[in-house]
Design a protein around this motif. Structure first.
Motif, PDB file in Angstrom:
ATOM      1  N   ASN A  92      39.877  43.707  28.824  1.00  0.00           N
ATOM      2  CA  ASN A  92      40.219  42.395  28.486  1.00  0.00           C
ATOM      3  C   ASN A  92      39.849  40.982  29.411  1.00  0.00           C
ATOM      4  OD1 ASN A  92      40.575  42.986  25.569  1.00  0.00           O
ATOM      5  ND2 ASN A  92      42.277  43.138  25.936  1.00  0.00           N
ATOM      6  N   LEU A  93      40.115  41.764  30.594  1.00  0.00           N
ATOM      7  CA  LEU A  93      39.543  40.760  31.949  1.00  0.00           C
ATOM      8  C   LEU A  93      38.360  40.650  31.808  1.00  0.00           C
ATOM      9  CD1 LEU A  93      41.761  38.962  33.761  1.00  0.00           C
ATOM     10  CD2 LEU A  93      41.188  40.789  35.033  1.00  0.00           C
ATOM     11  N   ASP A  94      37.723  39.200  32.413  1.00  0.00           N
ATOM     12  CA  ASP A  94      36.264  38.780  32.531  1.00  0.00           C
ATOM     13  C   ASP A  94      36.222  39.674  33.239  1.00  0.00           C
ATOM     14  OD1 ASP A  94      35.004  37.212  34.640  1.00  0.00           O
ATOM     15  OD2 ASP A  94      34.549  36.341  32.798  1.00  0.00           O
ATOM     16  N   ARG A  95      35.173  40.473  33.887  1.00  0.00           N
ATOM     17  CA  ARG A  95      34.635  41.278  34.382  1.00  0.00           C
ATOM     18  C   ARG A  95      34.567  40.936  35.926  1.00  0.00           C
ATOM     19  NH1 ARG A  95      35.106  45.446  32.140  1.00  0.00           N
ATOM     20  NH2 ARG A  95      34.442  46.687  34.412  1.00  0.00           N
ATOM     21  N   SER A  96      33.937  39.818  36.441  1.00  0.00           N
ATOM     22  CA  SER A  96      33.793  39.361  37.286  1.00  0.00           C
ATOM     23  C   SER A  96      35.427  39.295  37.711  1.00  0.00           C
ATOM     24  CB  SER A  96      33.519  37.632  38.132  1.00  0.00           C
ATOM     25  OG  SER A  96      34.427  37.330  37.163  1.00  0.00           O
ATOM     26  N   LYS A  97      36.592  39.378  37.272  1.00  0.00           N
ATOM     27  CA  LYS A  97      37.748  39.378  37.960  1.00  0.00           C
ATOM     28  C   LYS A  97      38.289  41.209  37.974  1.00  0.00           C
ATOM     29  CE  LYS A  97      38.522  34.558  36.547  1.00  0.00           C
ATOM     30  NZ  LYS A  97      39.299  33.425  36.094  1.00  0.00           N
ATOM     31  N   VAL A  98      37.737  42.050  37.439  1.00  0.00           N
ATOM     32  CA  VAL A  98      38.780  43.246  37.162  1.00  0.00           C
ATOM     33  C   VAL A  98      39.100  43.993  38.263  1.00  0.00           C
ATOM     34  CG1 VAL A  98      38.186  45.421  35.852  1.00  0.00           C
ATOM     35  CG2 VAL A  98      37.943  43.784  34.621  1.00  0.00           C
ATOM     36  N   ASP A  99      38.018  43.705  38.674  1.00  0.00           N
ATOM     37  CA  ASP A  99      37.912  44.336  40.543  1.00  0.00           C
ATOM     38  C   ASP A  99      39.349  44.126  41.261  1.00  0.00           C
ATOM     39  OD1 ASP A  99      35.834  46.589  39.712  1.00  0.00           O
ATOM     40  OD2 ASP A  99      34.183  45.160  41.413  1.00  0.00           O
ATOM     41  N   ILE A 100      39.366  42.693  41.674  1.00  0.00           N
ATOM     42  CA  ILE A 100      39.894  42.338  41.961  1.00  0.00           C
ATOM     43  C   ILE A 100      41.301  42.727  41.319  1.00  0.00           C
ATOM     44  CG2 ILE A 100      41.324  40.267  42.717  1.00  0.00           C
ATOM     45  CD1 ILE A 100      38.472  38.352  42.317  1.00  0.00           C
ATOM     46  N   ALA A 101      41.873  43.150  39.976  1.00  0.00           N
ATOM     47  CA  ALA A 101      43.106  42.110  39.433  1.00  0.00           C
ATOM     48  C   ALA A 101      43.427  44.238  39.641  1.00  0.00           C
ATOM     49  CB  ALA A 101      42.737  42.550  38.094  1.00  0.00           C
ATOM     50  N   MET A 102      42.044  44.966  39.369  1.00  0.00           N
ATOM     51  CA  MET A 102      42.782  46.456  39.860  1.00  0.00           C
ATOM     52  C   MET A 102      43.227  46.654  41.650  1.00  0.00           C
ATOM     53  SD  MET A 102      42.459  47.938  37.114  1.00  0.00           S
ATOM     54  CE  MET A 102      42.942  49.818  37.636  1.00  0.00           C
ATOM     55  N   ARG A 103      42.483  45.653  42.264  1.00  0.00           N
ATOM     56  CA  ARG A 103      42.962  46.305  43.655  1.00  0.00           C
ATOM     57  C   ARG A 103      44.097  45.548  43.921  1.00  0.00           C
ATOM     58  NH1 ARG A 103      37.308  44.279  45.806  1.00  0.00           N
ATOM     59  NH2 ARG A 103      37.774  41.954  45.835  1.00  0.00           N
ATOM     60  N   ASN A 104      44.667  44.654  42.933  1.00  0.00           N
ATOM     61  CA  ASN A 104      46.185  43.813  43.526  1.00  0.00           C
ATOM     62  C   ASN A 104      47.524  45.118  42.703  1.00  0.00           C
ATOM     63  OD1 ASN A 104      45.860  41.742  44.750  1.00  0.00           O
ATOM     64  ND2 ASN A 104      44.739  41.141  43.095  1.00  0.00           N
ATOM     65  N   ILE A 105      46.737  45.769  41.456  1.00  0.00           N
ATOM     66  CA  ILE A 105      47.127  46.423  40.717  1.00  0.00           C
ATOM     67  C   ILE A 105      47.314  48.273  41.873  1.00  0.00           C
ATOM     68  CG2 ILE A 105      47.797  47.863  38.769  1.00  0.00           C
ATOM     69  CD1 ILE A 105      46.433  45.753  37.428  1.00  0.00           C
TER      70      ILE A 105
END
Length: 126
Positions: free
Chosen positions: A51-64
């Motif tokens: 669901n997250l904007d593709r440009s933010k998925v990598d950052i979100a996953m790195r944070n998780i």
């Protein structure tokens, strides 16, 4: 033939080309997947990826991944303890820098100009 990602391996299924977890949990990162699975509901992680904007998925996953790894290393403090330690280190370095600036001011006021550093009574407390 490529190996199944850590998420598919955990679920005992074949990893497909469209696997949403494969970019973040390759076969050699089983421990990271285990940490994420332990500290975050995996269905919520999947929803984040989808669901997250593709440009933010990598950052979100790195944070998780980082947060779950830190929580695995330090179950009580996690990332928060590291942030606290870094803030203390910044405060200490700022105090040292202030001491250097004050010493420079004193040297200039005395007309020294050579910037001879005087030994401080404060010492090194950091």
């Amino acid at each position: 033939m490529t190996e199944d990602c850590a998420a598919c391996k955990y679920q005992h299924r074949r990893c497909t080309a469209g696997c949403i977890f494969a970019p973040y949990f390759p076969h050699d990162r089983e421990q990271q997947f285990e940490n994420v699975r332990k500290y975050f509901p995996i269905h919520k992680v999947a929803q984040t990826i989808i669901n997250l904007d593709r440009s933010k998925v990598d950052i979100a996953m790195r944070n998780i991944i980082v947060q779950s790894d830190m929580r695995a290393k330090d179950p009580v403090g996690g990332c928060y303890r590291i942030i606290q330690e870094l803030e203390r280190e910044i405060e200490c370095k700022q105090a040292e820098l202030d001491l250097v600036y004050n010493t420079i001011v004193i040297c200039r006021a005395q007309g020294d100009g050579g910037f001879q550093m005087q030994k401080s009574a404060a010492g090194d407390h950091c």
